[in-house]
Design an enzyme around this catalytic site. Structure first.
Site, PDB file in Angstrom:
ATOM      1  N   SER A 125       0.836  -1.194   0.000  1.00  0.00           N
ATOM      2  CA  SER A 125       0.000   0.000   0.000  1.00  0.00           C
ATOM      3  C   SER A 125       0.881   1.257   0.000  1.00  0.00           C
ATOM      4  CB  SER A 125      -0.951  -0.044   1.199  1.00  0.00           C
ATOM      5  OG  SER A 125      -2.023   0.834   1.057  1.00  0.00           O
ATOM      6  N   ASP A 264      -9.091  -7.264  -3.721  1.00  0.00           N
ATOM      7  CA  ASP A 264      -8.332  -6.130  -3.207  1.00  0.00           C
ATOM      8  C   ASP A 264      -9.049  -4.810  -3.494  1.00  0.00           C
ATOM      9  OD1 ASP A 264      -6.207  -4.392  -2.529  1.00  0.00           O
ATOM     10  OD2 ASP A 264      -4.722  -5.754  -3.390  1.00  0.00           O
ATOM     11  N   HIS A 291      -6.682  -6.633   0.282  1.00  0.00           N
ATOM     12  CA  HIS A 291      -5.558  -5.693   0.240  1.00  0.00           C
ATOM     13  C   HIS A 291      -4.349  -6.198   1.033  1.00  0.00           C
ATOM     14  CE1 HIS A 291      -3.646  -1.858  -0.303  1.00  0.00           C
ATOM     15  NE2 HIS A 291      -3.699  -1.535   0.973  1.00  0.00           N
TER      16      HIS A 291
END
Length: 313
Positions: A125, A264, A291
Site C-alpha cells: 500500500s 483487493d 488488500h
C-alpha cells in the site's frame, strides 16, 4: 470463512533502534530513533528482504506474516516502523513535519545504518508508494522490488474504492455517505459499513476476528494518517490528494513485481495502471485475496514473493 494460520515464527527475532532525526528537527525531537525488527538470518546466496508498511501511519505489525519467509525459505526479513508510527512514534508534530521526503530520507538512513547494500524490497500500500519514490531517486543495492497493491495515481484508487462501495447493501452505502458528509464516522451504522468493506476488500475478515498482530497495527495508527490521507479510505483530504507518479515510475530500473488480490481494494484496474508504466514490471494476482494478502493468504503471498526475488540474487 478464512482459516487463519497461527503466527508462529520460529526464526530468531532481534529488535533494535537506529538514530534518525530529520534535518532541522534536532531540537524538536532530539534522540529520535527508528524501531527495527530483524527476523532470522539469510542462508548463503539469500539476500535479506526489507519490508515497508502502509498508512502512512500504520505499523509493521500487520505485515508480520511475511516473517514466515525467514522460516520457510531461510531469508532474513527486516521490518521497521516509519517515523510517526508504532514504536517510532512522534506526537503532535503538525502538518509541516510530515512530507514524502521525511520517509524517503528515513529509508536511506535505515539502509545505511543496517549496512544494506545488497537486498530486496517489499512495500504494501503506502509502503509500495514510498518504495517507488525511493526507487525513482536511488535504487543502489536493491536487487528487486515487490509492489503490493500500491497506486501510481490516487484518483484511480479513489474511483475504484467508491465503485466497490456500490456493491455494499444500500443501507451501508447510505451510512458511508452520511459519515463522509458529516465527518462522524463513529455511528453504529458507519462502523458496520466500514467493517463490511474491510472484510471484503482490506483484511478479509470482520473486526471481531482480527488476529493480534492486526489489532496491534490498527490500534497504533499515528497522526500522520490524518495529515497525509484523511478521515477515511474513500476521500483523500490530506497531502496525498495530489499523488501522481505516473511519469516518475517510467524511470524505475530495478526489477519489479506488482502483487495484489482479486478482492483487493487496489483493484486489478488500479494495479494495471502501474504495471503498464513501470518498465518490465511483472504481476502476480492472488485469487480471493484482499488488500493485506499476507494476512489471509500467507502461503501464497510468501511463495509469490520468494519465487520472484530469488531470481535476482
Amino acid at each position: 470463512m478464512i482459516d487463519l494460520k497461527p503466527l508462529d515464527i520460529k526464526a530468531q527475532i532481534k529488535e533494535m533502534y537506529i538514530d534518525y532525526v530529520p534535518s532541522g528537527y534536532e531540537d524538536v525531537i532530539p534522540g529520535h530513533k527508528t524501531y527495527v525488527k530483524i527476523v532470522g538470518e539469510s542462508q548463503p546466496g539469500k539476500k535479506p528482504l526489507l519490508v515497508l508498511h502502509g498508512g502512512p501511519g500504520d505499523t509493521h505489525n500487520y505485515l508480520l506474516d511475511l516473517a514466515r519467509i525467514a522460516d520457510k525459505y531461510g531469508r532474513q526479513v527486516i521490518f521497521y516502523d516509519q517515523i510517526g508510527c508504532g514504536k517510532s512514534m512522534t506526537e503532535n508534530m503538525g502538518e509541516d513535519f510530515y512530507t514524502y521526503d521525511l520517509w524517503i530520507n528515513e529509508f536511506y538512513a535505515v539502509k545505511e545504518a543496517l549496512g544494506l547494500d545488497d537486498f530486496h524490497l517489499f512495500g504494501n500500500s503506502w509502503g509500495g508508494m514510498l518504495g517507488m519514490l525511493c526507487m525513482m531517486k536511488d535504487d543502489t543495492g536493491v536487487n528487486s522490488f515487490v509492489i503490493n497493491s500500491s497506486p501510481v495515481l490516487i484518483q484511480s484508487w479513489l474511483d475504484a474504492a467508491n465503485h466497490l462501495i456500490t456493491f455494499l447493501p444500500l443501507e451501508m452505502q447510505n451510512a458511508l455517505a452520511e459519515a463522509e458528509a458529516t465527518g462522524n464516522y463513529e455511528t453504529v451504522q458507519a462502523k458496520a459499513a466500514f467493517d463490511e468493506y474491510y472484510k471484503r476488500h482490506v483484511c478479509g475478515m470482520y473486526e471481531k476476528d482480527y488476529p493480534q498482530h492486526l489489532i496491534d497495527a490498527f490500534s497504533q495508527v499515528g497522526e500522520c494518517y490524518m495529515i497525509m490521507q484523511g478521515a477515511s479510505e474513500f476521500v483523500v483530504t490530506g497531502k496525498m490528494r495530489d499523488w501522481d507518479i505516473r511519469e516518475g515510475v517510467k524511470n524505475i530500473k530495478v526489477p519489479c513485481m506488482a502483487l495484489s488480490g482479486t478482492d483487493d481494494e487496489g483493484t486489478p484496474w488500479v494495479i494495471k495502471e502501474g504495471v503498464d508504466l513501470i518498465p518490465g514490471c511483472e504481476w502476480t494476482l492472488i485469487q480471493g485475496a484482499p488488500h493485506i494478502c499476507s494476512i489471509t493468504h500467507p502461503d501464497e503471498t510468501c511463495e509469490a514473493v520468494e519465487k520472484f526475488i530469488s531470481r535476482f540474487e
